[in-house]
Design an enzyme around this catalytic site. Structure first.
Site, PDB file in Angstrom:
ATOM      1  N   TYR A 145      36.359  30.807  51.314  1.00 39.22           N
ATOM      2  CA  TYR A 145      35.145  31.606  51.485  1.00 39.22           C
ATOM      3  C   TYR A 145      35.383  32.946  50.822  1.00 39.22           C
ATOM      4  CZ  TYR A 145      31.622  34.499  53.931  1.00 39.22           C
ATOM      5  OH  TYR A 145      30.593  35.360  54.222  1.00 39.22           O
ATOM      6  N   ASP A 199      41.401  36.258  45.545  1.00 37.98           N
ATOM      7  CA  ASP A 199      40.607  36.909  46.589  1.00 37.98           C
ATOM      8  C   ASP A 199      41.562  37.255  47.731  1.00 37.98           C
ATOM      9  OD1 ASP A 199      37.673  36.011  48.601  1.00 37.98           O
ATOM     10  OD2 ASP A 199      39.119  37.644  48.721  1.00 37.98           O
ATOM     11  N   LYS A 209      38.803  44.578  54.264  1.00 34.08           N
ATOM     12  CA  LYS A 209      39.530  44.547  55.541  1.00 34.08           C
ATOM     13  C   LYS A 209      40.590  45.649  55.653  1.00 34.08           C
ATOM     14  CE  LYS A 209      38.459  39.629  55.870  1.00 34.08           C
ATOM     15  NZ  LYS A 209      37.566  39.454  57.006  1.00 34.08           N
TER      16      LYS A 209
HETATM   17  P1  KE4 Z   1      32.994  40.752  53.777  1.00 36.54           P
HETATM   18  O1  KE4 Z   1      31.811  40.769  52.827  1.00 36.54           O
HETATM   19  O2  KE4 Z   1      32.688  40.009  55.061  1.00 36.54           O
HETATM   20  O3  KE4 Z   1      33.605  42.121  54.005  1.00 36.54           O
HETATM   21  O4  KE4 Z   1      34.166  39.908  53.052  1.00 36.54           O
HETATM   22  C1  KE4 Z   1      33.893  38.603  52.624  1.00 36.54           C
HETATM   23  C2  KE4 Z   1      35.192  37.850  52.469  1.00 36.54           C
HETATM   24  C3  KE4 Z   1      35.689  37.638  51.193  1.00 36.54           C
HETATM   25  N1  KE4 Z   1      36.849  36.980  50.991  1.00 36.54           N
HETATM   26  C4  KE4 Z   1      37.565  36.510  52.039  1.00 36.54           C
HETATM   27  C5  KE4 Z   1      38.849  35.780  51.780  1.00 36.54           C
HETATM   28  C6  KE4 Z   1      37.105  36.707  53.368  1.00 36.54           C
HETATM   29  O5  KE4 Z   1      37.832  36.211  54.409  1.00 36.54           O
HETATM   30  C7  KE4 Z   1      35.900  37.378  53.589  1.00 36.54           C
HETATM   31  C8  KE4 Z   1      35.320  37.585  54.975  1.00 36.54           C
HETATM   32  N2  KE4 Z   1      36.038  36.990  56.034  1.00 36.54           N
HETATM   33  C9  KE4 Z   1      35.282  36.640  57.206  1.00 36.54           C
HETATM   34  C10 KE4 Z   1      36.210  35.956  58.203  1.00 36.54           C
HETATM   35  N3  KE4 Z   1      36.566  34.675  57.779  1.00 36.54           N
HETATM   36  C11 KE4 Z   1      34.605  37.816  57.805  1.00 36.54           C
HETATM   37  C12 KE4 Z   1      34.015  37.574  59.177  1.00 36.54           C
HETATM   38  C13 KE4 Z   1      32.535  37.476  59.121  1.00 36.54           C
HETATM   39  O6  KE4 Z   1      31.993  36.827  58.190  1.00 36.54           O
HETATM   40  O7  KE4 Z   1      31.911  38.039  60.046  1.00 36.54           O
END
Ligand code: KE4
Length: 435
Positions: free
Chosen positions: A145, A240, A268
């Site tokens: 993801y 990523d 993060k």
């Molecule tokens: P954000 O747009 O949520 O800051 O990041 C997206 C993203 C991109 N790449 C990786 C590897 C990620 O894990 C994420 C976001 N992770 C999720 C948890 N699996 C965030 C939690 C959520 O969606 O509320």
């Protein structure tokens, strides 16, 4: 399961005001049959819900809080930044300092742009790669993801997998027509595709440690294959590292596994709990980005001083000698304790771990890709999740997420978690799926 009165009432109100009552789908805890708890505060490795109940927290805001909640150095840095103002829409010293820290830490990054989320980081990196190569094709991997970027919502992990959404309505076929998704950790499938289509591909994007199908470690041969084939076919290799960056090593997964991409994405931890993302890489790629080059990307609050301050303070703490060794010991204690439990109880379950990221699957294993992760007993996981919550352990409310250990978790917290797991798992034995 319904939550307690205050959370329940807040959730009813929230559902009237916001889709699903949450501002990010996975927080709704739907797949584990639990109404979400509304959180009042956090301190160290603990969070407290609005009923005042205390939990040991393994979500850590989905990864950012590698120091735990309200680390004094981070809070002080944000307070100092606040004293100067919240935002200016103009460059400030803190943006330069954090950019220089990321460049110094990460082998692949010669230049970096701050944005406001991981999604913005991956979306922008894809655009830069397409501009740099003049190609349209993108390769990703099943179960990974990369945020809710239109062209990457294909066979995605995290909330997309948790809610079992095939992709997403509202994304035109033409937007995903250039995106190929292949099995994670399958070097041969990747090499074979690249032999045929490598010259059409602008970029290959991967979670170098997969945290969005549950936690799945990379096969080093797989990462090596990505590097070799993208080199051979002139594609941009993008790691990523939104989740793995500064998590599995100060230099990220690329440092831990010794495979250096052309671009990297962050989020993060580099924001220390505040909204931040970043993407960077070779200067020749990044110099295309406006206003230096023609590739447009922008953001009102990008480089926000408070977020920069939180990120700088966090990186200053985690670059201290011994930080990752200690984190590794704490996470290994949790992993080994769970494995001993599984063995003693004869549970069909397996645990994956890289550094302070862990995943527990109710299947004999191994779990090395999305198909195997999806083959685990997610109903059993939901029972385990609810049982652990009742015992004061706050896990990510979805099978296809990663557990995070912070430096605020101490031996006593790990042992309390293992004691809860022993009670809960013993109670699960009546439900063990006959495979
Ligand atoms: P954000 O747009 O949520 O800051 O990041 C997206 C993203 C991109 N790449 C990786 C590897 C990620 O894990 C994420 C976001 N992770 C999720 C948890 N699996 C965030 C939690 C959520 O969606 O509320």
């Amino acid at each position: 399961m319904k939550s307690d009165p205050k959370s329940y009432l807040l959730f009813q109100r929230a559902k009237e005001a916001t889709p699903g009552g949450v501002n990010s789908p996975v927080r709704a805890a739907k797949s584990v049959g639990q109404d979400p708890l509304f959180i009042d505060k956090g301190q160290g490795c603990r969070i407290y819900d609005v009923e005042g109940r205390e939990y040991i927290d393994y979500v850590c805001s989905w990864g950012p809080l590698i120091l735990g909640h309200r680390h004094p150095a981070v809070i002080e840095a944000v307070e100092q930044a606040m004293a100067r103002g919240l935002s200016f829409g103009a460059p400030v010293d803190l943006e330069v300092e954090l950019a220089e820290m990321i460049i110094a830490a990460v082998d692949s990054v010669e230049m970096v742009r701050m944005v406001n989320s991981g999604t913005e980081a991956t979306m922008s990196a894809i655009r830069a790669a397409r501009a740099y190569t003049g190609r349209d094709g993108i390769v990703k991997f099943d179960g990974c993801y990369h945020g809710h970027v239109d062209s990457l919502l294909v066979a995605a992990g995290s909330g997309v997998a948790t809610l079992n959404i095939p992709g997403s309505p509202g994304v035109p076929d033409s937007f995903v027509g250039h995106t190929l998704s292949l099995p994670y950790n399958d070097a041969e499938a990747f090499r074979s595709m690249m032999r045929e289509k490598g010259e059409d591909m602008a970029a290959v994007m991967v979670e170098p440690v997969a945290g969005n199908m549950g936690m799945v470690p990379p096969d080093p041969e797989f990462l090596q294959a990505l590097r070799e084939e993208t080199e051979k076919h002139g594609c941009v290799l993008i790691f990523d590292e939104v989740m793995s960056g500064f998590r599995v090593a100060y230099g990220g997964a690329q440092h831990r596994f010794g495979v250096i991409p052309d671009m990297s994405c962050f989020g993060k931890i580099v924001g220390g709990g505040m909204p931040v993302g970043a993407y960077g890489g070779k200067k020749e790629i990044m110099e295309q980005i406006a206003p230096q080059g023609p590739v447009y990307q922008a953001g009102t609050l990008a480089g926000n001083p408070l977020a920069m301050a939180a990120g700088i303070a966090t990186l200053k703490q985690i670059q201290q000698p011994g930080f990752y060794d200690n984190l590794e010991k704490t996470a290994a204690r949790l992993e080994e304790g769970l494995l001993r439990l599984i063995d003693r109880l004869g549970m069909p379950a397996t645990v994956n771990r890289v550094g302070s990221m862990l995943g527990l699957f109710f299947t004999p294993g191994p779990v090395t890709n999305f198909e195997q992760a999806k083959g685990s007993d997610t109903e059993q996981f939901a029972r385990y999740y609810r049982g652990m919550l009742e015992h004061g352990i706050y896990l990510p409310p979805a099978q296809f997420e990663a557990v995070f250990v912070s430096s605020a978790h101490e031996t006593a917290d790990i042992d309390a978690t293992l004691s809860a797991a022993e009670t809960v798992m013993a109670g699960l034995q009546d439900h063990t799926r006959v495979t």
